[in-house]
Scaffold this active site. Structure first.
Site, PDB file in Angstrom:
ATOM      1  CG  ASP A   7      -2.121   0.940   1.060  1.00  0.00           C
ATOM      2  OD1 ASP A   7      -2.294   1.511  -0.031  1.00  0.00           O
ATOM      3  OD2 ASP A   7      -2.869   1.091   2.035  1.00  0.00           O
ATOM      4  CE  LYS A   8      -0.566   6.734  -2.635  1.00  0.00           C
ATOM      5  NZ  LYS A   8      -1.353   8.007  -2.557  1.00  0.00           N
ATOM      6  CG  HIS A   9      -0.802   7.470   4.258  1.00  0.00           C
ATOM      7  ND1 HIS A   9      -2.172   7.389   4.384  1.00  0.00           N
ATOM      8  CD2 HIS A   9      -0.436   8.638   4.862  1.00  0.00           C
ATOM      9  CE1 HIS A   9      -2.609   8.439   5.044  1.00  0.00           C
ATOM     10  NE2 HIS A   9      -1.587   9.221   5.334  1.00  0.00           N
ATOM     11  CB  SER A  10      -0.351  10.721  -0.280  1.00  0.00           C
ATOM     12  OG  SER A  10      -0.127  12.104  -0.474  1.00  0.00           O
TER      13      SER A  10
ATOM     14  CB  THR B 188      -8.470   8.555  -2.252  1.00  0.00           C
ATOM     15  OG1 THR B 188      -7.140   9.065  -2.376  1.00  0.00           O
ATOM     16  CG2 THR B 188      -8.654   7.419  -3.242  1.00  0.00           C
TER      17      THR B 188
ATOM     18  NE  ARG C 226      -2.978  14.407  16.503  1.00  0.00           N
ATOM     19  CZ  ARG C 226      -2.787  13.824  15.334  1.00  0.00           C
ATOM     20  NH1 ARG C 226      -3.315  12.625  15.083  1.00  0.00           N
ATOM     21  NH2 ARG C 226      -2.063  14.414  14.413  1.00  0.00           N
TER      22      ARG C 226
ATOM     23  CB  SER D 289      -2.681   9.225  13.402  1.00  0.00           C
ATOM     24  OG  SER D 289      -3.929   9.272  12.740  1.00  0.00           O
TER      25      SER D 289
ATOM     26  CE  LYS E  12      -5.545   6.762  10.288  1.00  0.00           C
ATOM     27  NZ  LYS E  12      -6.086   8.107  10.142  1.00  0.00           N
ATOM     28  CE  LYS E  13      -2.372   3.809   4.427  1.00  0.00           C
ATOM     29  NZ  LYS E  13      -3.270   3.482   3.283  1.00  0.00           N
TER      30      LYS E  13
END
Length: 443
Positions: free
Chosen positions: A83-86, A123, A171, A186, A190-191
């Protein structure tokens, strides 16, 4: 007996928290035995005094374990979960192409994505512009999409890292969102709850980035790579430029159209292509699906040229409730705004700078984004044909096209965009698109 106020006091006094007390605090967050005031107090103490790598690993894993963890081994998938996270930005369409590209090269990509807030697009909002697309599928639909399409871009379910939701809410109202240890925990919690083997991090830097300076963007990237590897995840990070829109489009339906044009070979915007390929190449290399980055790039470009990546996208959309012919007839399904007006160059020269955050806020003003979580998004509005930094323009030439629901909306966005575009006589120095790569070996 566990006393959360002792954990708060110890972090307030700059002491190192133990794994047991971090786990106890997160259990209290999850079962509501710890109050919002106590969560806020600890987040402020962390904001002011930080966390060590070990503390952040313990926090990340405790938040991951606060709810369900997705499992994929029972499917006997013949490839790794990647996977990828931005960190988000304007015109960041990468996820729509990255999942299908991973799938076309032998990986599997269950991607948990979010909705947009502020100037950054989400997304899920983009995919919601496809009629019928369901980002919260049944387990059976999700399994089918991952097995057959190799990718499924979905939303966060209620019991995936639920502790993160309460902590983030605290937060958000206590000015502690920018804490790098809390951002790290955070994202990674989740990932990791998504059952990943490998993660590629895309950390934006520049005028449209979440982190306000390049130094903080790099600090966040290093934190995520360090803590993620400490939590057992294979990962690397790329710093990527967000001093202008990544794609030549910003919005929801317009970005889906951009992604479809890219996957089907109708258009290949250079900046968007390079970032997408390099992020995908990192994932293929880390997961063993390529022997080196050059091999990865060749496989990715071959999957584009063959149409396999486009086919994977179409299968995902159809399995998750969308139309079966989205590639053939995108304009039949994607909403079109009734008003289109160009943004004209006010003088001759070179595009020297964008206030990219303000470009994103212009999309929000059109109705294409949200400043509050309860706002409804208009899928049709946005910007297309966006010029690039350094491009030479002539007075009266189009800089981009505004897609709006009314002339009034378009005029408001026009004024915002004109203030955010700078034209000077001299051509600006070109900025690197990917200024830095950070792996575990670089720490």
């Amino acid at each position: 007996m566990y006393l959360p106020q002792e954990t708060i006091r110890r972090k307030r006094d700059k002491e190192v928290l133990t794994q047991d007390e971090i786990q106890s605090f997160i259990r209290g967050v999850t079962d509501n035995s710890i109050s919002e005031a106590q969560i806020s107090a600890l987040t402020m103490a962390i904001f002011l005094n930080g966390l060590s790598k070990e503390e952040c690993v313990h926090l990340t894993l405790a938040m991951r374990d606060s709810g369900d963890i997705m499992q994929w081994k029972h499917l006997d998938l013949p490839g790794p979960i990647i996977d990828k996270h931005s960190t988000g930005g304007v015109g960041d369409t990468v996820s729509l192409m990255l999942g299908p590209l991973f799938a076309a090269c032998g990986g599997f990509n269950p991607m948990i994505s979010g909705r947009g807030l502020g100037h950054t697009g989400g997304t899920l909002d983009k995919l919601a512009s496809i009629p019928g697309y369901n980002p919260f599928p049944t387990n059976e639909q999700l399994t089918e999409a991952v097995k057959i399409a190799g990718t499924a871009i979905i939303g966060q379910t209620g019991n995936l890292a639920p502790a993160d939701k309460r902590i983030y809410a605290a937060r958000d109202v206590t000015a502690t969102v920018e804490s790098i240890p809390l951002i790290t925990a955070s994202i990674l919690s989740k990932k990791l709850a998504g059952g990943l083997d490998y993660l590629v991090m895309d950390v934006k830097t520049g005028s449209g980035a979440f982190m306000p300076t390049p130094a903080l963007s790099e600090e966040l990237a290093r934190s995520i790579v360090s803590v993620g590897s400490g939590a057992g995840l294979g990962l690397s990070a790329l710093l990527t430029d967000m001093n202008q829109s990544l794609a030549p489009a910003a919005g929801n339906a317009v970005e889906v159209q951009c992604a479809i044009d890219y996957l089907t070979g109708k258009a290949k915007p250079s900046r968007l292509h390079e970032v997408t390929i390099e992020l995908c190449a990192e994932g293929l290399l880390a997961s063993g699906l390529a022997k080196d980055l050059d091999d990865a790039r060749k496989k990715l470009n071959a999957s584009l040229d063959s149409g396999l990546a486009a086919e994977k996208f179409a299968k995902m959309v159809h399995i998750l409730g969308g139309p079966s012919d989205i590639l053939e007839n995108p304009k039949k399904y994607l909403a079109q705004a009734p008003v289109k007006i160009p943004v004209k160059a006010e003088k001759n020269g070179y595009i020297s700078r964008f206030d990219t955050r303000d470009i994103g806020l212009a999309v929000v003003a059109l109705g294409g984004g949200r400043l509050r979580s309860d706002q409804v998004i208009d899928p049709a509005v946005g910007l297309t044909d966006i010029v690039e930094l350094g491009q030479e323009v002539v007075q009266g030439e189009d800089l981009m096209m505004i897609h709006a629901q009314s002339e009034k909306d378009a005029e408001i966005a026009l004024k915002m965009i004109q203030k955010a575009c700078y034209i000077h006589d001299e051509k600006p120095r070109a900025l690197p698109l990917i200024p830095k790569r950070i792996s575990v070996q670089d720490l």
